[in-house]
Design a protein around this motif. Structure first.
Motif, PDB file in Angstrom:
ATOM      1  N   ILE A  72       0.808  -1.246   0.040  1.00  0.00           N
ATOM      2  CA  ILE A  72      -0.158  -0.070   0.082  1.00  0.00           C
ATOM      3  C   ILE A  72       0.891   1.226  -0.055  1.00  0.00           C
ATOM      4  O   ILE A  72       0.632   2.143  -0.484  1.00  0.00           O
ATOM      5  N   GLY A  73       2.019   1.230   0.903  1.00  0.00           N
ATOM      6  CA  GLY A  73       2.716   2.325   0.903  1.00  0.00           C
ATOM      7  C   GLY A  73       3.537   2.493  -0.416  1.00  0.00           C
ATOM      8  O   GLY A  73       3.743   3.718  -0.912  1.00  0.00           O
ATOM      9  N   ALA A  74       3.995   1.629  -1.237  1.00  0.00           N
ATOM     10  CA  ALA A  74       4.568   1.682  -2.585  1.00  0.00           C
ATOM     11  C   ALA A  74       3.674   2.040  -3.600  1.00  0.00           C
ATOM     12  O   ALA A  74       4.029   3.125  -4.318  1.00  0.00           O
ATOM     13  N   GLY A  75       2.365   1.621  -3.525  1.00  0.00           N
ATOM     14  CA  GLY A  75       1.303   2.046  -4.306  1.00  0.00           C
ATOM     15  C   GLY A  75       1.046   3.728  -4.038  1.00  0.00           C
ATOM     16  O   GLY A  75       0.667   4.515  -4.977  1.00  0.00           O
ATOM     17  N   GLY A  76       1.016   3.908  -2.715  1.00  0.00           N
ATOM     18  CA  GLY A  76       0.795   5.289  -2.643  1.00  0.00           C
ATOM     19  C   GLY A  76       1.870   6.437  -2.785  1.00  0.00           C
ATOM     20  O   GLY A  76       1.575   7.300  -3.376  1.00  0.00           O
ATOM     21  N   ALA A  77       2.902   5.932  -2.606  1.00  0.00           N
ATOM     22  CA  ALA A  77       4.011   6.623  -3.354  1.00  0.00           C
ATOM     23  C   ALA A  77       3.901   6.966  -4.843  1.00  0.00           C
ATOM     24  O   ALA A  77       4.211   8.121  -5.537  1.00  0.00           O
ATOM     25  N   TRP A  78       3.531   5.834  -5.484  1.00  0.00           N
ATOM     26  CA  TRP A  78       3.336   6.125  -7.030  1.00  0.00           C
ATOM     27  C   TRP A  78       2.098   6.880  -7.119  1.00  0.00           C
ATOM     28  O   TRP A  78       2.283   7.847  -8.123  1.00  0.00           O
ATOM     29  N   ALA A  92       3.184  10.326  -7.158  1.00  0.00           N
ATOM     30  CA  ALA A  92       3.903  10.893  -8.157  1.00  0.00           C
ATOM     31  C   ALA A  92       3.071  11.277  -9.272  1.00  0.00           C
ATOM     32  O   ALA A  92       3.363  12.069 -10.165  1.00  0.00           O
ATOM     33  N   LEU A  93       1.928  10.648  -9.324  1.00  0.00           N
ATOM     34  CA  LEU A  93       1.037  10.861 -10.632  1.00  0.00           C
ATOM     35  C   LEU A  93      -0.067  11.976 -10.244  1.00  0.00           C
ATOM     36  O   LEU A  93      -0.725  12.347 -11.034  1.00  0.00           O
ATOM     37  N   GLY A  94       0.063  12.640  -8.957  1.00  0.00           N
ATOM     38  CA  GLY A  94      -0.703  13.744  -8.619  1.00  0.00           C
ATOM     39  C   GLY A  94      -2.103  13.126  -7.853  1.00  0.00           C
ATOM     40  O   GLY A  94      -3.200  14.003  -7.736  1.00  0.00           O
TER      41      GLY A  94
END
Length: 130
Positions: free
Chosen positions: A37-43, A46-48
């Motif tokens: 979830i954290g990695a997906g949240g960082a991505w 990055a996408l706004g």
């Protein structure tokens, strides 16, 4: 082998039994979910997109680590994260039941995590039969 009664004044947690292994399983699962979830949240950031998922992933990662170390604070951090998830879901979509379904299912879809609480918060003063 003679039966030795557990010392009710002992501060050492039990390192065996169903409650211990269930806590370790849930802690490991929370670490994995926190990383995902954290990695997906960082991505997503990055996408706004929404900033919700990165701190939630970090909180789940920390809660899992605390549980793996035998610290009851992991349960409370998970509960706090669950409450924050429900508050975020209502803030984002209001009372729209179809909009709440995917957001609330993430928080409510893991009742096994909440089952750790009774096993770890109120340890018995005697040896459990199981």
């Amino acid at each position: 082998m003679p039966h030795v009664a557990a010392d009710p004044t002992s501060t050492q947690p039990r390192r065996s039994g169903l409650a211990f292994w269930w806590t370790m399983f849930v802690g490991g699962l929370l670490v994995i979910l926190g990383l995902l979830i954290g990695a997906g949240g960082a991505w997503l950031i990055a996408l706004g997109g929404s900033w919700y998922y990165l701190p939630t992933g970090i909180a789940l990662l920390v809660a899992g680590g605390l549980l793996l170390s035998g610290n009851v604070a992991g349960i409370w951090l998970y509960v706090l994260t669950w409450i924050a998830t429900l508050a975020w879901a209502y803030w984002e979509v209001g009372m729209d039941s179809w909009g709440l379904m995917p957001r609330g299912a993430g928080a409510d879809g893991h009742p096994c995590f909440r089952a750790v609480g009774p096993a770890r918060l109120w340890p018995p003063t005697h040896e459990a039969a199981w």
